[in-house]
Design a protein around this motif. Structure first.
Motif, PDB file in Angstrom:
ATOM      1  N   VAL A 156      37.922  21.074  25.856  1.00  0.00           N
ATOM      2  CA  VAL A 156      37.910  21.236  24.395  1.00  0.00           C
ATOM      3  C   VAL A 156      38.531  22.582  24.026  1.00  0.00           C
ATOM      4  O   VAL A 156      38.108  23.624  24.539  1.00  0.00           O
ATOM      5  CB  VAL A 156      36.476  21.154  23.845  1.00  0.00           C
ATOM      6  N   LEU A 157      39.537  22.557  23.148  1.00  0.00           N
ATOM      7  CA  LEU A 157      40.196  23.786  22.712  1.00  0.00           C
ATOM      8  C   LEU A 157      39.979  23.961  21.202  1.00  0.00           C
ATOM      9  O   LEU A 157      39.593  23.008  20.509  1.00  0.00           O
ATOM     10  CB  LEU A 157      41.677  23.714  23.068  1.00  0.00           C
ATOM     11  N   GLY A 158      40.247  25.181  20.688  1.00  0.00           N
ATOM     12  CA  GLY A 158      39.861  25.487  19.309  1.00  0.00           C
ATOM     13  C   GLY A 158      40.545  24.634  18.264  1.00  0.00           C
ATOM     14  O   GLY A 158      39.905  24.119  17.335  1.00  0.00           O
ATOM     15  N   ASP A 159      41.864  24.472  18.408  1.00  0.00           N
ATOM     16  CA  ASP A 159      42.584  23.720  17.361  1.00  0.00           C
ATOM     17  C   ASP A 159      43.818  23.048  17.970  1.00  0.00           C
ATOM     18  O   ASP A 159      44.107  23.187  19.153  1.00  0.00           O
ATOM     19  CB  ASP A 159      42.970  24.662  16.202  1.00  0.00           C
ATOM     20  N   ALA A 160      44.561  22.361  17.119  1.00  0.00           N
ATOM     21  CA  ALA A 160      45.713  21.574  17.603  1.00  0.00           C
ATOM     22  C   ALA A 160      46.782  22.465  18.223  1.00  0.00           C
ATOM     23  O   ALA A 160      47.438  22.075  19.202  1.00  0.00           O
ATOM     24  CB  ALA A 160      46.302  20.759  16.458  1.00  0.00           C
ATOM     25  N   GLN A 220      46.288  25.215  19.903  1.00  0.00           N
ATOM     26  CA  GLN A 220      45.845  25.573  21.261  1.00  0.00           C
ATOM     27  C   GLN A 220      45.993  24.377  22.210  1.00  0.00           C
ATOM     28  O   GLN A 220      46.316  24.537  23.399  1.00  0.00           O
ATOM     29  CB  GLN A 220      44.400  26.078  21.223  1.00  0.00           C
ATOM     30  N   VAL A 221      45.778  23.180  21.705  1.00  0.00           N
ATOM     31  CA  VAL A 221      45.994  21.978  22.531  1.00  0.00           C
ATOM     32  C   VAL A 221      47.464  21.895  22.923  1.00  0.00           C
ATOM     33  O   VAL A 221      47.807  21.667  24.087  1.00  0.00           O
ATOM     34  CB  VAL A 221      45.549  20.709  21.784  1.00  0.00           C
ATOM     35  N   ALA A 222      48.347  22.148  21.956  1.00  0.00           N
ATOM     36  CA  ALA A 222      49.799  22.089  22.239  1.00  0.00           C
ATOM     37  C   ALA A 222      50.193  23.143  23.253  1.00  0.00           C
ATOM     38  O   ALA A 222      50.954  22.877  24.196  1.00  0.00           O
ATOM     39  CB  ALA A 222      50.586  22.274  20.950  1.00  0.00           C
ATOM     40  N   LEU A 267      46.369  13.848  25.015  1.00  0.00           N
ATOM     41  CA  LEU A 267      46.272  14.840  23.937  1.00  0.00           C
ATOM     42  C   LEU A 267      45.658  14.178  22.714  1.00  0.00           C
ATOM     43  O   LEU A 267      46.196  13.171  22.206  1.00  0.00           O
ATOM     44  CB  LEU A 267      47.663  15.379  23.591  1.00  0.00           C
ATOM     45  N   ILE A 268      44.523  14.723  22.244  1.00  0.00           N
ATOM     46  CA  ILE A 268      43.814  14.138  21.099  1.00  0.00           C
ATOM     47  C   ILE A 268      43.411  15.260  20.157  1.00  0.00           C
ATOM     48  O   ILE A 268      42.690  16.190  20.547  1.00  0.00           O
ATOM     49  CB  ILE A 268      42.559  13.372  21.552  1.00  0.00           C
ATOM     50  N   LEU A 274      42.890  16.820  26.791  1.00  0.00           N
ATOM     51  CA  LEU A 274      42.842  18.026  25.964  1.00  0.00           C
ATOM     52  C   LEU A 274      42.550  17.620  24.530  1.00  0.00           C
ATOM     53  O   LEU A 274      43.288  16.819  23.946  1.00  0.00           O
ATOM     54  CB  LEU A 274      44.182  18.773  26.030  1.00  0.00           C
ATOM     55  N   VAL A 275      41.447  18.134  23.982  1.00  0.00           N
ATOM     56  CA  VAL A 275      41.060  17.785  22.617  1.00  0.00           C
ATOM     57  C   VAL A 275      40.794  19.062  21.832  1.00  0.00           C
ATOM     58  O   VAL A 275      40.460  20.099  22.428  1.00  0.00           O
ATOM     59  CB  VAL A 275      39.813  16.881  22.591  1.00  0.00           C
TER      60      VAL A 275
END
Ligand code: 6PG
Length: 238
Positions: free
Chosen positions: A16-20, A22-24, A193-194, A226-227
């Motif tokens: 789980v990452l903070g926001d989109a 950070q996922v990217a 990636l979600i 990765l969400v």
């Protein structure tokens, strides 16, 4: 992430990452790291791209990265049956965000010829995917209903085909071409990636064991999901 060829079911790893953004960022870092490892071992890197909007931020980061691009070989997990240069084509979106901006030879990028119609394109792409086995890394997104690529809940997923035509997709356009979970079997790894609150219910259903297309696809190889926080409810594991 490189795993032995295996048909056994694999439990995904959820990060789980903070926001989109950070996922990217993490997605691009992961893809580049896996690619460098695989190219060092095998001299080539076979990557399947995800469609839709979620991966585009990662693709834009890859466009700015340094990599051994000539060693990369790119495939698509699915394609919409639209003209080649239609902006809603997954191949067009990936080219605009990334592929047109790095030194990748055209013969190393394998778009699905979906402009030829779903059945003909699926037949044509089946041989290419068979020759690309085992894939090194498969990128997947997930829809709000738990679909992935163009595999939708309630629609048949043949166990003996690598690529199938899809004629009644609930997400427009209705005609598509999709790789199946069989195409991902034995891959070195899968990266899902979600992002976004709209995906929360489907992600929770997946974690709770629902037999969704994303669950079937992601179980075919070692899988990292990765969400962002927006997509997660109270944290329950897989
Ligand atoms: C497509 C994609 C599809 C996508 C999901 C999520 O052709 O639409 O392959 O499977 O990954 O629908 O789409 P978003 O990333 O746009 O939410």
């Amino acid at each position: 992430m490189a795993g032995a060829r295996s048909m056994k079911r694999v439990t995904p790893e959820l990060r789980v990452l903070g926001d989109a953004e950070q996922v990217a960022e993490e997605a691009a870092r992961h893809i580049l790291a896996v690619a460098a490892h695989i190219v060092a071992m095998h001299g080539r890197f076979r990557l399947v791209l995800a469609g839709g909007a979620t991966p585009l931020a990662a693709y834009r980061r890859l466009a700015r990265a340094a990599a051994d691009w000539p060693a990369w070989e790119l495939y698509f997990g699915d394609e919409r049956c639209l003209p080649v240069d239609h902006p809603q084509r997954n191949s067009r979106a990936a080219a605009t965000a990334w592929l047109d901006l790095v030194p990748l030879a055209a013969n190393r990028i394998h778009p699905i010829p979906a402009e030829r119609g779903a059945e003909l394109a699926a037949l044509a792409y089946q041989g290419l995917v068979a020759r690309a086995q085992p894939l090194d890394l498969v990128l997947l997104g997930m829809g709000e209903d738990g679909h992935t690529a163009s595999l939708f809940p309630g629609q048949p997923i043949p166990a003996d085909r690598l690529v199938i035509p899809v004629l009644e997709a609930p997400k427009p356009p209705p005609e598509r071409v999709s790789l199946t979970p069989l195409a991902f079997a034995g891959a070195g790894g899968i990266l899902v990636l979600i992002t976004g609150a709209a995906k929360r219910l489907a992600l929770q259903a997946w974690r709770d064991g629902a037999d969704l297309p994303i669950a079937r696809a992601a179980a075919m190889a070692p899988c990292l999901v990765l969400v962002d926080r927006a997509a997660t409810g109270p944290l329950r594991g897989f």
